[in-house]
Design a protein around this motif. Structure first.
Motif, mmCIF file in Angstrom:
data_model
loop_
_atom_site.group_PDB
_atom_site.id
_atom_site.type_symbol
_atom_site.label_atom_id
_atom_site.label_comp_id
_atom_site.label_asym_id
_atom_site.label_seq_id
_atom_site.Cartn_x
_atom_site.Cartn_y
_atom_site.Cartn_z
ATOM 1 N N ILE A 1 9.509 -4.577 8.247
ATOM 2 C CA ILE A 1 8.500 -4.290 7.232
ATOM 3 C C ILE A 1 8.859 -5.068 5.968
ATOM 4 O O ILE A 1 9.996 -4.984 5.488
ATOM 5 C CB ILE A 1 8.450 -2.783 6.881
ATOM 6 C CG1 ILE A 1 8.335 -1.914 8.140
ATOM 7 C CG2 ILE A 1 7.315 -2.492 5.893
ATOM 8 C CD1 ILE A 1 7.061 -2.069 8.907
ATOM 9 N N LEU B 1 -1.333 -0.885 3.679
ATOM 10 C CA LEU B 1 -0.682 -1.315 4.907
ATOM 11 C C LEU B 1 -1.355 -2.611 5.364
ATOM 12 O O LEU B 1 -2.584 -2.722 5.317
ATOM 13 C CB LEU B 1 -0.811 -0.268 6.014
ATOM 14 C CG LEU B 1 -0.219 1.124 5.768
ATOM 15 C CD1 LEU B 1 -0.246 1.935 7.060
ATOM 16 C CD2 LEU B 1 1.197 1.043 5.224
ATOM 17 N N ASN C 1 -1.358 -5.455 8.544
ATOM 18 C CA ASN C 1 -0.897 -5.933 9.844
ATOM 19 C C ASN C 1 -0.510 -7.413 9.763
ATOM 20 O O ASN C 1 -0.859 -8.106 8.809
ATOM 21 C CB ASN C 1 -1.986 -5.736 10.907
ATOM 22 C CG ASN C 1 -2.113 -4.287 11.352
ATOM 23 O OD1 ASN C 1 -1.148 -3.520 11.305
ATOM 24 N ND2 ASN C 1 -3.297 -3.900 11.786
ATOM 25 N N ALA D 1 2.929 -2.597 2.226
ATOM 26 C CA ALA D 1 3.846 -2.544 3.361
ATOM 27 C C ALA D 1 3.265 -3.429 4.450
ATOM 28 O O ALA D 1 2.264 -3.074 5.087
ATOM 29 C CB ALA D 1 4.017 -1.110 3.860
ATOM 30 N N ILE E 1 3.504 -5.082 7.952
ATOM 31 C CA ILE E 1 4.131 -4.721 9.231
ATOM 32 C C ILE E 1 4.182 -5.955 10.123
ATOM 33 O O ILE E 1 3.148 -6.485 10.525
ATOM 34 C CB ILE E 1 3.314 -3.610 9.928
ATOM 35 C CG1 ILE E 1 2.948 -2.485 8.952
ATOM 36 C CG2 ILE E 1 4.056 -3.067 11.139
ATOM 37 C CD1 ILE E 1 1.712 -1.698 9.358
ATOM 38 N N VAL F 1 2.291 4.010 13.304
ATOM 39 C CA VAL F 1 1.862 3.925 11.902
ATOM 40 C C VAL F 1 1.846 5.309 11.261
ATOM 41 O O VAL F 1 2.358 5.513 10.152
ATOM 42 C CB VAL F 1 0.471 3.263 11.806
ATOM 43 C CG1 VAL F 1 -0.119 3.424 10.407
ATOM 44 C CG2 VAL F 1 0.565 1.777 12.162
ATOM 45 N N LEU G 1 5.968 5.096 10.566
ATOM 46 C CA LEU G 1 5.920 4.187 9.415
ATOM 47 C C LEU G 1 5.655 4.914 8.094
ATOM 48 O O LEU G 1 6.401 4.722 7.119
ATOM 49 C CB LEU G 1 4.862 3.109 9.629
ATOM 50 C CG LEU G 1 4.653 2.155 8.445
ATOM 51 C CD1 LEU G 1 5.908 1.348 8.155
ATOM 52 C CD2 LEU G 1 3.473 1.215 8.695
ATOM 53 N N LEU G 2 4.620 5.740 8.040
ATOM 54 C CA LEU G 2 4.277 6.386 6.766
ATOM 55 C C LEU G 2 5.404 7.292 6.258
ATOM 56 O O LEU G 2 5.764 7.213 5.077
ATOM 57 C CB LEU G 2 2.946 7.135 6.886
ATOM 58 C CG LEU G 2 1.710 6.222 6.959
ATOM 59 C CD1 LEU G 2 0.448 7.033 7.246
ATOM 60 C CD2 LEU G 2 1.530 5.409 5.676
ATOM 61 N N THR H 1 -4.886 5.083 -0.122
ATOM 62 C CA THR H 1 -4.202 4.357 0.950
ATOM 63 C C THR H 1 -5.222 3.512 1.701
ATOM 64 O O THR H 1 -6.193 4.043 2.248
ATOM 65 C CB THR H 1 -3.506 5.327 1.933
ATOM 66 O OG1 THR H 1 -2.571 6.134 1.194
ATOM 67 C CG2 THR H 1 -2.762 4.571 3.006
ATOM 68 N N TYR I 1 -5.899 0.072 4.465
ATOM 69 C CA TYR I 1 -5.313 -0.643 5.610
ATOM 70 C C TYR I 1 -6.084 -1.950 5.760
ATOM 71 O O TYR I 1 -7.310 -1.969 5.634
ATOM 72 C CB TYR I 1 -5.452 0.203 6.879
ATOM 73 C CG TYR I 1 -4.424 -0.072 7.955
ATOM 74 C CD1 TYR I 1 -3.792 -1.309 8.068
ATOM 75 C CD2 TYR I 1 -4.089 0.912 8.879
ATOM 76 C CE1 TYR I 1 -2.853 -1.547 9.056
ATOM 77 C CE2 TYR I 1 -3.147 0.689 9.881
ATOM 78 C CZ TYR I 1 -2.538 -0.551 9.964
ATOM 79 O OH TYR I 1 -1.608 -0.786 10.943
#
Length: 270
Positions: free
Chosen positions: A29, A47, A49, A78, A80, A112, A116-117, A132, A134
């Motif tokens: 990460i 987040l 990808n 973050a 990933i 996730v 992850l969180l 939040t 994505y």
């Protein structure tokens, strides 16, 4: 929040590793953190990808430029990293495509949410985020959409750059019909209206394929049809849906890097 030119915000990069039991691999990460973040101010989470591409997407540069022109609120990113399992971990959870890609998408979703969180909360000391979001590019964008759509209790916004909305249950030579597109069907079959806002981007040179021979490339057709499905659910433009079609935009990192500031401004507008 006023920032003078003498005290410009910079981004600190941290590389962390999660030993994921669900994915049976180590997941890298990249955390992008505002260096002089004022902890009294709410922090947002993004987040992303395909985090291995975070430099090519020029995310840090976009964040610094936007912070220092007071255009966005503080964001923790973050990113990933994907690996050689990308084509199996990405996709629509529980719905592999006609080539049986995406068989681990359900596990990736669980990773996730369940690994992850909590890891992010633990390693940043931030118990809750103001919002939040994505985001992802290409197949990572489809995956971000799927996870946000199915988990609106966690995610309030999703950004999709040249999303793989072609993801289908039948090949073109297997009696394919537009109804075989998996995400379009999932939206149709979902009861209720998840509390999510959507930002979609395509490029006019994303590809050359034109399945239905209507003179419009598939990536644009597929994205527009996603918007139509969302509108049938009751979402409206521009309140709930933003669409960016980039003339000359390609299916590549330079195009998505150019679009990144527009997404960040939409998702985290100051």
């Amino acid at each position: 929040m006023y920032r003078s030119l003498l005290a410009e915000m910079t981004i600190t990069e941290q590389i962390l590793t999660i030993n994921s039991e669900l994915l049976a691999r180590e997941v890298t990460i990249t955390l992008l953190v505002p260096a002089d973040y004022n902890k009294a101010e709410p922090l947002n989470l993004l987040l992303l990808n395909d985090g291995q591409e975070v430099e090519n997407l020029m995310v840090s540069q976009a964040l610094e430029d936007l912070y220092n022109t007071n255009k966005i609120k503080p964001v923790l990113v973050a990113a990933i990293h994907a690996n050689e399992e990308r084509l199996q971990e990405y996709g629509v959870a529980g719905n592999p495509d006609y080539k049986k890609r995406g068989t681990k998408a359900e596990l990736y979703t669980q990773f996730v949410l369940d690994e992850l969180l909590p890891f992010i909360h633990q390693n940043t000391g931030v118990n809750s985020f103001a919002s939040t979001a994505y985001a992802g590019v290409s197949l990572g964008g489809l995956t971000a959409f799927d996870i946000a759509w199915n988990h609106s209790e966690v995610f309030d916004k999703v950004g999709v750059f040249s999303g793989s909305f072609w993801w289908r249950s039948k090949g073109l030579d297997e009696g394919y019909h537009e109804n075989d597109r998996i995400m379009h069907q999932l939206i149709r079959n979902t009861s209720g209206k998840p509390d999510v806002k959507f930002w979609l981007q395509t490029g006019t040179e994303d590809e050359t394929a034109d399945r239905n021979k209507n003179g419009i490339i598939d990536s644009i057709d597929d994205a527009i049809d996603i918007i139509k499905e969302l509108e049938l659910k009751g979402y409206t433009r521009p309140a709930d849906i933003q669409y960016l079609e980039m003339v000359g935009g390609k299916h590549d990192m330079p195009t998505w890097a150019k679009a990144m500031p527009k997404f960040l401004c939409w998702a985290f507008k100051a």
